[in-house]
Design a protein around this motif. Structure first.
Motif, PDB file in Angstrom:
ATOM      1  N   LEU A   1     -24.978  -3.394 -21.505  1.00 15.34           N
ATOM      2  CA  LEU A   1     -24.401  -3.924 -22.680  1.00 15.34           C
ATOM      3  C   LEU A   1     -25.402  -5.246 -23.215  1.00 15.34           C
ATOM      4  O   LEU A   1     -26.149  -5.070 -24.346  1.00 15.34           O
ATOM      5  CB  LEU A   1     -23.176  -4.860 -22.974  1.00 15.34           C
ATOM      6  CG  LEU A   1     -21.929  -3.740 -23.024  1.00 15.34           C
ATOM      7  CD1 LEU A   1     -20.628  -4.451 -23.149  1.00 15.34           C
ATOM      8  CD2 LEU A   1     -22.159  -2.703 -24.295  1.00 15.34           C
ATOM      9  N   LYS A   2     -26.066  -5.812 -22.270  1.00  6.13           N
ATOM     10  CA  LYS A   2     -26.831  -6.937 -22.646  1.00  6.13           C
ATOM     11  C   LYS A   2     -28.290  -6.127 -22.818  1.00  6.13           C
ATOM     12  O   LYS A   2     -29.051  -6.932 -23.740  1.00  6.13           O
ATOM     13  CB  LYS A   2     -26.994  -7.997 -21.553  1.00  6.13           C
ATOM     14  CG  LYS A   2     -25.663  -8.768 -21.472  1.00  6.13           C
ATOM     15  CD  LYS A   2     -25.625  -9.433 -20.128  1.00  6.13           C
ATOM     16  CE  LYS A   2     -24.268 -10.224 -19.681  1.00  6.13           C
ATOM     17  NZ  LYS A   2     -24.201 -11.059 -18.726  1.00  6.13           N
ATOM     18  N   ARG A   3     -28.505  -5.156 -22.207  1.00  9.56           N
ATOM     19  CA  ARG A   3     -29.731  -4.563 -22.415  1.00  9.56           C
ATOM     20  C   ARG A   3     -29.736  -3.981 -23.751  1.00  9.56           C
ATOM     21  O   ARG A   3     -31.027  -3.975 -24.676  1.00  9.56           O
ATOM     22  CB  ARG A   3     -30.074  -3.337 -21.450  1.00  9.56           C
ATOM     23  CG  ARG A   3     -30.439  -4.033 -20.014  1.00  9.56           C
ATOM     24  CD  ARG A   3     -30.259  -2.971 -18.791  1.00  9.56           C
ATOM     25  NE  ARG A   3     -31.139  -1.909 -19.221  1.00  9.56           N
ATOM     26  CZ  ARG A   3     -31.043  -0.541 -18.417  1.00  9.56           C
ATOM     27  NH1 ARG A   3     -30.403  -0.581 -17.214  1.00  9.56           N
ATOM     28  NH2 ARG A   3     -31.828   0.369 -18.468  1.00  9.56           N
ATOM     29  N   PHE A   4     -28.770  -3.232 -24.308  1.00 11.22           N
ATOM     30  CA  PHE A   4     -28.579  -2.996 -25.662  1.00 11.22           C
ATOM     31  C   PHE A   4     -28.917  -4.019 -26.849  1.00 11.22           C
ATOM     32  O   PHE A   4     -29.557  -3.745 -27.656  1.00 11.22           O
ATOM     33  CB  PHE A   4     -27.138  -2.041 -25.779  1.00 11.22           C
ATOM     34  CG  PHE A   4     -26.806  -0.858 -25.108  1.00 11.22           C
ATOM     35  CD1 PHE A   4     -27.952   0.175 -25.029  1.00 11.22           C
ATOM     36  CD2 PHE A   4     -25.694  -0.608 -24.441  1.00 11.22           C
ATOM     37  CE1 PHE A   4     -27.717   1.195 -24.237  1.00 11.22           C
ATOM     38  CE2 PHE A   4     -25.423   0.596 -23.713  1.00 11.22           C
ATOM     39  CZ  PHE A   4     -26.616   1.331 -23.792  1.00 11.22           C
ATOM     40  N   ALA A   5     -28.117  -5.084 -26.362  1.00 11.60           N
ATOM     41  CA  ALA A   5     -28.364  -6.103 -27.291  1.00 11.60           C
ATOM     42  C   ALA A   5     -29.791  -6.627 -27.370  1.00 11.60           C
ATOM     43  O   ALA A   5     -30.161  -7.323 -28.417  1.00 11.60           O
ATOM     44  CB  ALA A   5     -27.249  -7.435 -26.896  1.00 11.60           C
ATOM     45  N   SER A   6     -30.417  -6.518 -26.453  1.00  8.53           N
ATOM     46  CA  SER A   6     -31.732  -7.081 -26.342  1.00  8.53           C
ATOM     47  C   SER A   6     -32.970  -6.283 -27.110  1.00  8.53           C
ATOM     48  O   SER A   6     -33.772  -6.574 -27.290  1.00  8.53           O
ATOM     49  CB  SER A   6     -32.354  -7.067 -24.826  1.00  8.53           C
ATOM     50  OG  SER A   6     -32.581  -5.842 -24.379  1.00  8.53           O
ATOM     51  N   LEU A   7     -32.386  -4.971 -27.513  1.00  5.09           N
ATOM     52  CA  LEU A   7     -33.345  -4.290 -28.427  1.00  5.09           C
ATOM     53  C   LEU A   7     -33.525  -4.746 -29.771  1.00  5.09           C
ATOM     54  O   LEU A   7     -32.415  -5.103 -30.341  1.00  5.09           O
ATOM     55  CB  LEU A   7     -32.586  -2.586 -28.126  1.00  5.09           C
ATOM     56  CG  LEU A   7     -32.605  -1.927 -26.989  1.00  5.09           C
ATOM     57  CD1 LEU A   7     -31.959  -0.749 -27.325  1.00  5.09           C
ATOM     58  CD2 LEU A   7     -34.127  -1.794 -26.548  1.00  5.09           C
ATOM     59  N   ASP A   8     -34.667  -4.501 -30.311  1.00  2.89           N
ATOM     60  CA  ASP A   8     -34.798  -5.091 -31.791  1.00  2.89           C
ATOM     61  C   ASP A   8     -34.231  -3.860 -32.485  1.00  2.89           C
ATOM     62  O   ASP A   8     -33.698  -2.867 -32.073  1.00  2.89           O
ATOM     63  CB  ASP A   8     -36.205  -5.405 -31.975  1.00  2.89           C
ATOM     64  CG  ASP A   8     -37.166  -4.501 -31.745  1.00  2.89           C
ATOM     65  OD1 ASP A   8     -36.683  -3.193 -31.617  1.00  2.89           O
ATOM     66  OD2 ASP A   8     -38.554  -4.841 -31.751  1.00  2.89           O
ATOM     67  N   ALA A   9     -34.421  -3.971 -33.902  1.00  2.00           N
ATOM     68  CA  ALA A   9     -33.907  -2.934 -34.616  1.00  2.00           C
ATOM     69  C   ALA A   9     -34.530  -1.649 -34.514  1.00  2.00           C
ATOM     70  O   ALA A   9     -33.979  -0.668 -34.589  1.00  2.00           O
ATOM     71  CB  ALA A   9     -34.157  -3.461 -36.223  1.00  2.00           C
ATOM     72  N   ASP A  10     -35.997  -1.784 -34.326  1.00  2.00           N
ATOM     73  CA  ASP A  10     -36.674  -0.418 -34.122  1.00  2.00           C
ATOM     74  C   ASP A  10     -36.210   0.221 -32.938  1.00  2.00           C
ATOM     75  O   ASP A  10     -36.282   1.405 -32.696  1.00  2.00           O
ATOM     76  CB  ASP A  10     -38.171  -0.602 -34.096  1.00  2.00           C
ATOM     77  CG  ASP A  10     -38.902  -1.257 -35.324  1.00  2.00           C
ATOM     78  OD1 ASP A  10     -38.292  -0.678 -36.454  1.00  2.00           O
ATOM     79  OD2 ASP A  10     -39.900  -1.706 -35.486  1.00  2.00           O
ATOM     80  N   GLY A  11     -35.896  -0.691 -31.670  1.00  2.00           N
ATOM     81  CA  GLY A  11     -35.748   0.023 -30.430  1.00  2.00           C
ATOM     82  C   GLY A  11     -34.400   0.667 -30.516  1.00  2.00           C
ATOM     83  O   GLY A  11     -34.022   1.740 -30.063  1.00  2.00           O
TER      84      GLY A  11
END
Length: 223
Positions: A170-180
């Protein structure tokens, strides 16, 4: 035994069918901060769905500063106890219980979310997880040999075995920016979009045809 995977209509569950204005309106109505990464669970709130475990994992791994929010969509006998449990765990501010949502509205709720989550070990080939994937959401599911048949590990979703793995994903998903996040949606969507809407019916017909060939006896066959 022959396992026939569940399928959903990829044309109906498609976030591109929903306007940005409608999504913004829904986000405001749900009080979702613009910078939050949204996880969603959808299903009937019964003991076998293990939503209480999902809440426990969330409480042990996710902090308010992680900018993550959980939407729980569905109703059932465990709805009130789960709401109380979220309060007791100290995560009431991070979780929204939305109750029952009409099926035709579900694409909108998947579209405002970023990841589908579940802690159920009994949810054989979850329809909700497939709907979410059709809308481009990666699925984060408790590792299970049956769900493995519907999960393209690392492409359409991820499986976890511990609460720590759950939190890390979940933290990895949250670390993505809008483009990611947009790229991830496209990857997930592309992994299922070529499955025809009648795929399940075709596979079931094949199973019945083979069963008839193997087990149907007709005296005429001996003539």
């Amino acid at each position: 035994l022959t396992v026939v995977p569940n399928h959903v209509d990829p044309l109906f569950f498609h976030s591109q069918n929903i306007s940005e204005s409608k999504l913004s309106q829904l986000r405001r109505s749900l009080n979702l901060p613009l910078d939050s990464t949204v996880a969603i669970f959808a299903g009937r709130l019964t003991i076998d769905k293990s939503v209480e475990v999902l809440l426990e994992q969330w409480a042990s791994q996710i902090k308010p500063t992680d900018h993550l929010h959980l939407l729980v969509v569905g109703d059932g006998p465990e709805a009130e106890p789960l709401s109380v449990w979220a309060h007791d765990l100290g995560i009431a501010g991070q979780v929204s219980f939305l109750g029952s949502v009409p099926h035709e509205k579900m694409p909108e709720y998947y579209a405002v979310s970023d990841v589908f989550v579940s802690a159920s070990s009994h949810d054989l080939m979850s329809i909700a997880a497939l709907e979410a994937a059709a809308c481009g959401l990666p699925t984060l599911l408790l590792h299970d040999k049956w769900d493995a048949s519907q999960l393209n590990e690392g492409v359409s979703g991820f499986s976890y075995r511990t609460a720590e793995e759950f939190g890390n994903y979940l933290k990895r998903f949250a670390s993505l920016d809008a483009d990611g996040k947009r790229i991830l949606r496209r990857v997930v969507r592309s992994s299922i979009q070529n499955i025809p809407a009648n795929a399940q019916a075709v596979q079931m017909l094949d199973v019945y045809t083979e069963a008839a060939r193997l087990h149907f006896y007709s005296p005429e066959d001996e003539e």
